[in-house]
Design a protein around this motif. Structure first.
Motif, short mmCIF file in Angstrom:
data_model
loop_
_atom_site.label_atom_id
_atom_site.label_comp_id
_atom_site.label_asym_id
_atom_site.label_seq_id
_atom_site.Cartn_x
_atom_site.Cartn_y
_atom_site.Cartn_z
N GLY A 1 4.26 6.33 -2.57
CA GLY A 1 3.27 5.59 -3.34
C GLY A 1 2.30 4.85 -2.45
O GLY A 1 2.12 5.21 -1.28
N HIS A 2 1.70 3.81 -3.00
CA HIS A 2 0.69 3.04 -2.26
C HIS A 2 1.35 1.99 -1.38
O HIS A 2 1.78 0.95 -1.86
CB HIS A 2 -0.25 2.38 -3.26
N GLN A 3 1.43 2.28 -0.10
CA GLN A 3 2.07 1.32 0.81
C GLN A 3 1.20 1.07 2.03
O GLN A 3 0.32 1.84 2.36
CB GLN A 3 3.42 1.87 1.26
N HIS A 4 1.51 -0.03 2.70
CA HIS A 4 0.79 -0.35 3.92
C HIS A 4 1.77 -0.59 5.04
O HIS A 4 2.97 -0.74 4.82
CB HIS A 4 -0.07 -1.60 3.70
N LEU A 5 1.23 -0.66 6.25
CA LEU A 5 2.09 -0.78 7.42
C LEU A 5 2.03 -2.18 8.02
O LEU A 5 1.00 -2.84 8.00
CB LEU A 5 1.66 0.21 8.50
N LEU A 6 3.14 -2.55 8.59
CA LEU A 6 3.28 -3.80 9.33
C LEU A 6 3.91 -3.41 10.65
O LEU A 6 5.01 -2.87 10.68
CB LEU A 6 4.18 -4.74 8.52
N LEU A 7 3.19 -3.65 11.74
CA LEU A 7 3.65 -3.17 13.04
C LEU A 7 4.03 -4.29 13.98
O LEU A 7 3.31 -5.29 14.09
CB LEU A 7 2.55 -2.35 13.71
N CYS A 8 5.16 -4.12 14.67
CA CYS A 8 5.57 -5.10 15.67
C CYS A 8 4.81 -4.85 16.96
O CYS A 8 4.89 -3.77 17.53
CB CYS A 8 7.07 -5.04 15.92
N LYS A 9 4.07 -5.86 17.41
CA LYS A 9 3.25 -5.71 18.61
C LYS A 9 4.11 -5.64 19.87
O LYS A 9 3.64 -5.23 20.92
CB LYS A 9 2.25 -6.87 18.74
N ASN A 10 5.37 -6.07 19.75
CA ASN A 10 6.22 -6.03 20.92
C ASN A 10 7.00 -4.73 21.05
O ASN A 10 6.91 -4.04 22.04
CB ASN A 10 7.19 -7.22 20.89
N GLY B 1 2.59 -4.01 -2.91
CA GLY B 1 2.37 -5.19 -3.72
C GLY B 1 1.20 -6.03 -3.25
O GLY B 1 1.09 -7.20 -3.60
N ASP B 2 0.32 -5.44 -2.45
CA ASP B 2 -0.89 -6.17 -2.10
C ASP B 2 -1.80 -6.12 -3.31
O ASP B 2 -1.94 -5.09 -3.96
CB ASP B 2 -1.58 -5.51 -0.93
N ASP B 3 -2.39 -7.22 -3.62
CA ASP B 3 -3.32 -7.20 -4.75
C ASP B 3 -4.71 -7.57 -4.26
O ASP B 3 -5.01 -8.74 -4.05
CB ASP B 3 -2.86 -8.16 -5.85
N LEU B 4 -5.52 -6.58 -4.07
CA LEU B 4 -6.84 -6.81 -3.53
C LEU B 4 -7.92 -6.68 -4.60
O LEU B 4 -9.11 -6.67 -4.30
CB LEU B 4 -7.13 -5.82 -2.39
N ASP B 5 -7.50 -6.58 -5.85
CA ASP B 5 -8.46 -6.36 -6.93
C ASP B 5 -9.52 -7.45 -7.00
O ASP B 5 -10.72 -7.16 -7.10
CB ASP B 5 -7.73 -6.26 -8.28
N ALA B 6 -9.07 -8.71 -6.93
CA ALA B 6 -10.03 -9.81 -7.01
C ALA B 6 -10.99 -9.73 -5.83
O ALA B 6 -12.21 -9.86 -5.99
CB ALA B 6 -9.29 -11.15 -6.99
N LEU B 7 -10.43 -9.48 -4.66
CA LEU B 7 -11.27 -9.39 -3.46
C LEU B 7 -12.28 -8.26 -3.58
O LEU B 7 -13.49 -8.46 -3.35
CB LEU B 7 -10.39 -9.18 -2.23
N THR B 8 -11.82 -7.07 -3.93
CA THR B 8 -12.74 -5.94 -3.98
C THR B 8 -13.82 -6.14 -5.05
O THR B 8 -14.97 -5.76 -4.84
CB THR B 8 -12.01 -4.61 -4.22
N ALA B 9 -13.44 -6.75 -6.16
CA ALA B 9 -14.44 -7.01 -7.20
C ALA B 9 -15.54 -7.92 -6.67
O ALA B 9 -16.73 -7.67 -6.87
CB ALA B 9 -13.78 -7.64 -8.43
N SER B 10 -15.11 -8.95 -5.96
CA SER B 10 -16.08 -9.90 -5.41
C SER B 10 -16.97 -9.25 -4.36
O SER B 10 -18.19 -9.45 -4.32
CB SER B 10 -15.31 -11.10 -4.84
N ILE B 11 -16.38 -8.43 -3.50
CA ILE B 11 -17.15 -7.74 -2.45
C ILE B 11 -18.11 -6.73 -3.08
O ILE B 11 -19.26 -6.60 -2.65
CB ILE B 11 -16.21 -7.00 -1.47
N LEU C 1 -0.65 -13.31 0.58
CA LEU C 1 -0.04 -12.00 0.80
C LEU C 1 0.81 -11.98 2.07
O LEU C 1 1.98 -11.58 2.05
CB LEU C 1 -1.12 -10.92 0.90
N THR C 2 0.23 -12.45 3.18
CA THR C 2 0.98 -12.37 4.43
C THR C 2 2.23 -13.27 4.39
O THR C 2 3.26 -12.89 4.93
CB THR C 2 0.11 -12.77 5.64
N ALA C 3 2.12 -14.39 3.73
CA ALA C 3 3.29 -15.26 3.62
C ALA C 3 4.42 -14.53 2.88
O ALA C 3 5.58 -14.55 3.29
CB ALA C 3 2.94 -16.56 2.89
N SER C 4 4.05 -13.87 1.81
CA SER C 4 5.04 -13.16 1.01
C SER C 4 5.66 -11.99 1.79
O SER C 4 6.87 -11.76 1.77
CB SER C 4 4.39 -12.68 -0.29
N ILE C 5 4.81 -11.26 2.51
CA ILE C 5 5.31 -10.13 3.31
C ILE C 5 6.20 -10.62 4.44
O ILE C 5 7.24 -10.04 4.75
CB ILE C 5 4.14 -9.32 3.90
#
Ligand SMILES: [Mn+2]
Ligand SMILES: [Mn+2]
Ligand SMILES: [Zn+2]
Ligand SMILES: [Zn+2]
Lengths: 138, 138
Positions: free
Chosen positions: A87-96, A105-115, B111-115
């Motif tokens: 499904g719709h997922q994103h990545l979180l990478l350890c820099k070390n 569960g990211d909700d960017l709808d408000a952000l994208t609407a505004s942009i 979002l980042t806090a939750s993740i």
DNA sequence: TACTTATTGAAAATGATTTTCAATAGCGAA
DNA sequence: TTCGCTATTGAAAATCATTTTCAATAAGTA
């Protein structure tokens, strides 16, 4: 091993299941790190000694086409692949240590609407990726 | 032209201002599209005919080092550069014409806090990029 | 103006990826 | 099971992007 699903998918899409592909699929499927073609090659050759690097490239290409793996973009380079989330997922990478975690569960709808309003663009997709330190490394 | 700021920055950091660099700087500075080294080369050569491709690579390297330009990651490739926004900004790319817009004001703190809580990671940075159709193309 | 040295472009070197090709092996049909 | 078609294979060559080398040149300061 759970990689059987990937082999089935290859088969269902008309691709043959070969020893070379099994080695590549096993390697990528079981990794929690993004792997470059050469890294896949080195690891997969432990399972199937005569594997060629070309076949690694060709197999990764097919796995990506079937959305079973995805390319990982990083400051150091963008050649590495990792198992695609479901499904719709994103990545979180350890820099070390390079370990990769998925999140959703990211909700960017408000952000994208505004942009969209501000820029006049019609927004269709987004890339979001987080970087930090994993539990072990922090 | 406004690209003077970039030339000043180069100079202030001990780099010499040459005709070759002027051509590259003018080209990249004035573009609202992300340009690959070859594209920069082709455009900049209209201004400075004897320019070498090597110099394009070397100049882009310096501009990136000074944070005046940034690499743009896209599904088709990650070799293109565009003028860096000021401060913390993100990109919005038109999938049709390649035009690039900047935006800011994303608030990913919740979002980042939750993740962070869910994954045990300590989150340090994020990459966010939007894709869609610009006003002209939609 | 003169001098020091960063910068230049051409050419060669490197590194990653793709193409070519003849031999092999997967797998559906019989 | 066996057979036959053809997708797949790895080696080698080709291609493409980027980097390095090097001798000539030109920027910028004294
Ligand atoms: Mn990328
Ligand atoms: Mn942001
Ligand atoms: Zn870690
Ligand atoms: Zn557009």
């Amino acid at each position: 091993m759970v990689a059987d699903t990937w082999l089935e998918q290859l088969h269902d899409n008309g691709y043959r299941v070969t020893a070379a592909r099994r080695a590549v699929v096993d390697t990528v499927h079981s990794s929690t790190h993004a792997l470059t073609p050469i890294e896949v090659y080195d690891q997969a050759r432990k399972k199937y000694r005569v594997l060629g690097l070309v076949t690694v490239y060709r197999t990764l290409e097919k796995l990506e086409e079937l959305h079973l793996i995805q390319r990982v973009h990083q400051p150091q380079g963008c050649q590495a692949f990792i198992s695609a989330g479901i499904g719709h997922q994103h990545l979180l990478l350890c820099k070390n240590c390079g370990d990769v975690a998925f999140f959703e569960g990211d909700d960017l709808d408000a952000l994208t609407a505004s942009i969209a309003k501000k820029t006049g663009y019609q927004i269709q997709e987004h890339w979001l990726q987080l970087f930090g330190l994993c539990g072990k490394c922090k």
